[in-house]
Design an enzyme around this catalytic site. Sequence first.
Site, PDB file in Angstrom:
ATOM      1  N   TYR A 296       0.845  -1.194   0.000  1.00  0.00           N
ATOM      2  CA  TYR A 296       0.000   0.000   0.000  1.00  0.00           C
ATOM      3  C   TYR A 296       0.879   1.243   0.000  1.00  0.00           C
ATOM      4  CZ  TYR A 296      -3.184   3.594   1.820  1.00  0.00           C
ATOM      5  OH  TYR A 296      -3.918   4.737   2.000  1.00  0.00           O
TER       6      TYR A 296
ATOM      7  N   GLU B 100      -3.732   7.621  -3.681  1.00  0.00           N
ATOM      8  CA  GLU B 100      -3.633   6.356  -2.965  1.00  0.00           C
ATOM      9  C   GLU B 100      -3.443   5.235  -3.977  1.00  0.00           C
ATOM     10  OE1 GLU B 100      -7.256   4.773  -1.123  1.00  0.00           O
ATOM     11  OE2 GLU B 100      -6.135   4.619   0.758  1.00  0.00           O
TER      12      GLU B 100
END
Lengths: 395, 302
Positions: A116, A204
């Site tokens: 991530y 993101e």
Amino acid sequence: MNIHEYQARDLFEKFGVAAPRGKMAGTPREAEIAAQELGTDKIVIKAQIHAGGRGKGTFTNGFKGGVHAASKPEEIRELAAKMLGQTLVTHQTGPSGRVVHKVYVAEAADIAKELYLAILLDRGTAAPVVIASTQGGMDIETVAALTPDKIFKEPVHPLLGLQPFQARKLAASLGLHGPQASQAAKLILALYKLFISCDCSLVEVNPLVVTKGGEVLALDAKFNFDDNALYRHPEIVALRDVTEEDPREVEASKYCLNYIGLDGNIACLVNGAGLAMATMDIIKHYGGEPANFLDVGGSATKEQVAAAFKIILSDKKVKGILVNIFGGIMRCDIIAEGVLAAMQETKLPVPLVVRLEGSNVELGKKLIKDSGLAVISADSLADGAEKIVAAVKAA
Amino acid sequence: MSILVTPDTKVLIAGITGGFGSRHAQLSLEYGTKVVAGVTPGKGGQTFQQVVPIFDTVAQAVKETGATVSAIFVPPPFAADSILEGVDAGLDLVICITEGIPVADMVRVKAAMKGSKTRLIGPNCPGIVCPGEGKDSHGGCRIGIAPGYINHKGHVGVVSRSGTLTYEAVWQLTTRGLGQSTTVGIGGDPVNGTSHLDVIKMFNDDPDTEAIIMIGEIGGTGEEEAAAWIKENCKKPVAGFIAGATAPAGRRMGHAGAIVSGGKGTAAAKIAAFRDAGIAVAETPSVMADTLIKHMQALKGK
């Protein structure tokens, strides 16, 4: 402002953020050609809507899943035919779903590891921060709650920007070594450049993947842009897809009004964001349900106020309207004129309570009184909220 | 006394020839505020309303008039530059009214201001009012866009992120016979110059401020930080209100900074922090002044 996945992919390419190859398609035939051009038997097709949960979503025609893998271009064409023009419902779209106008056909990555990566503005330090985690593919808030030790943060100096050593540190904390660590560091720096150059408030990448072949790739991305900075990014504004937005909000934005649709039946029209929120709160406090947030701003014109009324009334759930104006910059007489103009045009079908205070308040009140129109006047915010809730309940 | 400004404070207005700036410069002059200079690049040598000299630069305006505070009304693309020009000219206070400044610009401005003597209030704020002694509080220092007549000289300090909610609180106080020492709007942007906590500390130190109203809204954690400090340090009665309890998560509610993201910045969390700090919480925006009055009476009774 949000953008589609295929548009994010284009931004990645422009800024050198490594990502799987792919192409947007608007027809089944285009999708098939895109698949052929990829020249691989590992292909994925993804419905392009501004909502998450696509993979687990269902089309209203019964077809399951907004994300599918295939090995042949013909299969991609068939899948595209089942998706395009159809309505996809996911846990983020609400029951009405979103119509899929475009699909994205891309090379499917052979995933060895999911990570991530995100860059956002940290309000506490008033500076950007890069966040990385070894728990890719999961919701980051869940990771933060369950395993906070698996989240790594690198604060960025606002004037220096992200330094190469910081990117290397992040790559190492993700457990990457050698060439993969270098690839990841390069990707992080490229992503930071994109974040700054496009005035993003959030980028993101979830997941950031390491493929079985050892490549580090940004597989999916979510972007938020700073609305205040859009004036200097016509290229980003061009990516806006108004079919993905609430038509009332699109209409409101044309008139520079801040409108957000909600589920209740009492509409409000207020000047100032704080007072607009507080007006929603007080409607709820007195037993009503707000139908919207609407801030007409500090210098609204008569035309804007009239437009605001039309937008409010386009919501068929609305059973009453509360106008709450505390004129600072905003003059009460302008609001009154707008209200009256809108009432004459729309033949207002629901009760209207107006509370005016501030600059030119006497003139505003007089204009409304002299009009002879059926407007319920209120003396305070509480009085206004009580009156509109009572009027809606009585109707 | 008051905080940050007094009725004698000399103010310059950046963007005095624009529609927005000129209107509020005029209103401040009528209020009795010492507007001593205007700044509009390219219009130096002209005069605003036959009384206020206009300069090309802030430095010239400061040198010629002794202004110590600037109020910024310039459009968003030029606002960051105007703030830094005020810092460079050694102003005590820069109050930025402009709404819509890119966040990235404010991030850089804030970093560049570190270590300077200048305090920034705003951006995207209604400004400051220190009420005067005259009719409708005339003779005071009004910097920004608040209506003057709603104020009344007295001893309650008001601090808020929202303009119109500030007016609401001030008007409630005035109509109940409670005046204000100073009213400070810190603005609705996610990155700003002065926090709730900064203002609360000043009110706590100000002998003329006897009680405080603190108004917050969803987004960020500024209210929680102020509440934590109040719990340990503030000896004065504080009443508070938080707007946005009914706002949906993830949506930006008008103000760039008013957004609940990642479960942070909710109204519930802020109200809980207020209660924990002994701040009297107004249930609705209509009872902000009444809540403070009741709280003051309860504390006196103890």
